[in-house]
Design an enzyme around this catalytic site. Sequence first.
Site, short mmCIF file in Angstrom:
data_model
loop_
_atom_site.label_atom_id
_atom_site.label_comp_id
_atom_site.label_asym_id
_atom_site.label_seq_id
_atom_site.Cartn_x
_atom_site.Cartn_y
_atom_site.Cartn_z
N GLU A 93 38.34 44.89 43.17
CA GLU A 93 37.46 43.81 42.72
C GLU A 93 36.06 44.36 42.49
O GLU A 93 35.60 45.18 43.26
CB GLU A 93 37.41 42.68 43.76
CG GLU A 93 38.73 41.95 43.92
CD GLU A 93 38.68 40.79 44.91
OE1 GLU A 93 37.57 40.44 45.36
OE2 GLU A 93 39.75 40.24 45.22
N HIS A 122 38.15 35.54 42.61
CA HIS A 122 37.81 35.39 44.04
C HIS A 122 36.93 34.15 44.25
O HIS A 122 35.83 34.23 44.80
CB HIS A 122 37.12 36.65 44.58
CG HIS A 122 37.36 36.84 46.06
ND1 HIS A 122 37.61 38.06 46.62
CD2 HIS A 122 37.38 35.95 47.09
CE1 HIS A 122 37.78 37.92 47.94
NE2 HIS A 122 37.63 36.64 48.24
#
Length: 303
Positions: A264, A282
């Site tokens: 990420e 997220h």
Amino acid sequence: MTAPRVLVSDKLSPTAVQVFKDRGIDVDYQPDLGKDKDALLAAIGDYDGLAIRSATKATEKLLGAASRLKVIGRAGIGVDNVDVPAATARGIIVMNTPFGNSITTAEHAIAMMFAVARQIPAADASTQAGKWEKNRFMGVEITGKTLGIIGCGNIGSIVAERAIGLRMKVVAFDPFLSDERAIQLGVDKVDLDELLRRADFITLHTPLTDNTRNIIDAAAIAKMKKGVRVINCARGGLVVEEDLAAGIKDGKVAGAGFDVFVTEPAESSPLFGLPNVVCTPHLGASTTEAQENVAVQVAEQMS
């Protein structure tokens, strides 16, 4: 005696800043400083406390320069962006807010489950493109289906309650779940193999540890029902993305909803572009209520 000084180096709610002030703490709100490693390194020596979210990385190098620092507070569940052993070695207390995001993350998992069950994102894109593909988007009901929850702690237990309210059957795998708590929640406590065998939907709500890393891999997928749908709003790395992608391609897995990824920000993933895969960046904790909750909690704890 001078008031302790706290640096807020990520975006935190104004209410939290006020909490520090109300407690007689000298607070310096610099929400973009966490993104600038060098500027943060130069400034950190002047502060007794550091309040952060995700952008600030409290590395060993930063902590080495933090000569006055006594406490680091992260507004959020994990402390992945803090070198906890290095902090502990220097006598710096590290805090987080494990409960402030729970409802928001649980709701996101439920929302993802619905989105995958009814192919909402793809149907939306198709309809807004002027197509009318009723036959293409055949969904499934969740009523009467079995939801398998891997990890039935703070967030998993809220998901269980919501799912029971939606008239789902719930089975849970969690080594820390007591029989009494399972009965109280109304879930069937099972081992992992039984969960994989029985579940129509599987959702993960566990931290990433040596025991949970890659808990959903090719071997686990082989034990699942054909047509299973997998939701991960917990942590990247719980699911082997390549293996799940293979399961979707060969028709074993009917869909997936992912809010977290191995890397990420995720610029690519084996799951991207596959049919009936819903992805979000997220967002598990991203509601105004949760951000307010965790910010105020961390300010109160640090104060």
